[in-house]
Design a protein around this motif. Structure first.
Motif, PDB file in Angstrom:
ATOM      1  N   GLN A  82       0.829  -1.208   0.000  1.00 26.14           N
ATOM      2  CA  GLN A  82       0.000   0.000   0.000  1.00 26.14           C
ATOM      3  C   GLN A  82       0.865   1.261   0.000  1.00 26.14           C
ATOM      4  N   SER A 148      -7.678  -1.315   5.237  1.00 27.26           N
ATOM      5  CA  SER A 148      -8.314  -1.424   3.930  1.00 27.26           C
ATOM      6  C   SER A 148      -9.151  -2.689   3.900  1.00 27.26           C
ATOM      7  N   ASP A 160     -10.082   1.991   1.832  1.00 29.51           N
ATOM      8  CA  ASP A 160     -10.303   2.170   0.391  1.00 29.51           C
ATOM      9  C   ASP A 160     -10.733   3.602   0.097  1.00 29.51           C
ATOM     10  N   GLU A 161     -11.532   4.179   0.990  1.00 31.56           N
ATOM     11  CA  GLU A 161     -11.982   5.559   0.805  1.00 31.56           C
ATOM     12  C   GLU A 161     -10.817   6.531   0.900  1.00 31.56           C
ATOM     13  N   ASP A 162      -9.892   6.278   1.847  1.00 30.88           N
ATOM     14  CA  ASP A 162      -8.691   7.117   1.969  1.00 30.88           C
ATOM     15  C   ASP A 162      -7.902   7.120   0.665  1.00 30.88           C
ATOM     16  N   MET A 163      -7.737   5.948   0.096  1.00 29.41           N
ATOM     17  CA  MET A 163      -6.968   5.827  -1.136  1.00 29.41           C
ATOM     18  C   MET A 163      -7.652   6.546  -2.296  1.00 29.41           C
ATOM     19  N   LYS A 164      -8.980   6.496  -2.340  1.00 26.77           N
ATOM     20  CA  LYS A 164      -9.719   7.211  -3.390  1.00 26.77           C
ATOM     21  C   LYS A 164      -9.539   8.721  -3.251  1.00 26.77           C
ATOM     22  N   GLU A 165      -9.561   9.205  -2.022  1.00 28.73           N
ATOM     23  CA  GLU A 165      -9.380  10.643  -1.779  1.00 28.73           C
ATOM     24  C   GLU A 165      -7.974  11.087  -2.177  1.00 28.73           C
ATOM     25  N   LYS A 167      -6.049   9.685  -4.369  1.00 33.57           N
ATOM     26  CA  LYS A 167      -5.962   9.603  -5.830  1.00 33.57           C
ATOM     27  C   LYS A 167      -6.625  10.800  -6.498  1.00 33.57           C
ATOM     28  N   ALA A 168      -7.674  11.333  -5.893  1.00 31.50           N
ATOM     29  CA  ALA A 168      -8.411  12.461  -6.477  1.00 31.50           C
ATOM     30  C   ALA A 168      -7.743  13.806  -6.204  1.00 31.50           C
TER      31      ALA A 168
END
Length: 230
Positions: A82, A148, A160-165, A167-168
């Motif tokens: 990760q 995760s 998973d939400e942390d990773m999406k944020e 990435k954005a």
């Protein structure tokens, strides 16, 4: 001395010379045989040594190991994976030069460590991920962070939400988010490594745990300094 005595004396001298020559020849053969055995013995020792060395060298983490060593490798592999994913997101998103450089360093350091730990588990005859429904969340260093979907409850893991944020995000927003998340992530790895230092048995695994504590503690300090100036 008459002719008969002379002939007998000559024959005796010839017999003695023949016997002497035979003795010398036999001694020579015996020495040669001994020398040959020494050489062969040396060759035998030489052939055994590389074989023994190769056997010991085939195990990347030789020596005794215990459950703590196995768990350290099994849990640290996805943890490192990760961190590598987070670092790869910096390309094209990070603005701060120090953040960019640190992301590259993290990827370069942790990628090879992942392969090392996989090789240990293979040599130990263990799977690369925990199995058997073992509850790692109750173990030291395993109960921090949101975790995760792949590794719920693992110390310092991003959801998973942390990773999406992450990435954005872009620019300074990414830099700040990356620094904060990586601090939490590193602190989780440090907790896990300290548990290995305390409970592990394998020398190679404990050495990597030492390296993780030292390197990631230094990087946490660096990340905190980055946050202070952003």
């Amino acid at each position: 001395m008459n002719a008969i005595e002379h002939s007998t004396s000559t024959s005796r001298r010839r017999v003695r010379r023949t016997a002497l020559i035979g003795t010398v020849a036999a001694a020579g053969l015996l020495l040669a045989a001994c020398g040959g055995n020494d050489d062969m013995g040396g060759m035998d020792h030489g052939s055994k040594s590389p074989s023994a060395s190769a056997t010991s060298g085939s195990n990347p983490a030789p020596g005794a190991f215990n459950d703590a060593d196995v768990m350290f490798a099994q849990m640290m592999i996805p943890h490192h994976e990760q961190a590598v994913k987070m670092s790869q997101l910096a390309d094209g998103r990070a603005k701060d030069a120090e953040v960019k450089d640190l992301a590259v360093e993290i990827e370069k350091a942790q990628g090879p460590e992942i392969e090392k730990m996989k090789s240990w588990l293979k040599a130990w005859g263990k799977p690369t991920s925990p199995s058997g429904g073992m509850d790692h969340s109750s173990m030291p260093g395993m109960d921090h962070g949101s975790g995760s979907s792949e590794s719920p409850g693992m110390s310092g893991m991003m959801s998973d939400e942390d990773m999406k944020e992450l990435k954005a995000a872009k620019g300074t927003d990414f830099d700040k988010m990356f620094a904060k998340m990586m601090i939490d992530h590193h602190n989780g790895a440090i907790d896990m490594a300290k548990d290995e230092q305390k409970n592990g048995k394998n020398t190679t695994a404990k050495k990597l745990a030492d390296d993780v504590v030292k390197a990631q503690s230094t990087e946490v300090e660096q990340l905190n300094n980055i946050l202070d100036r952003l």
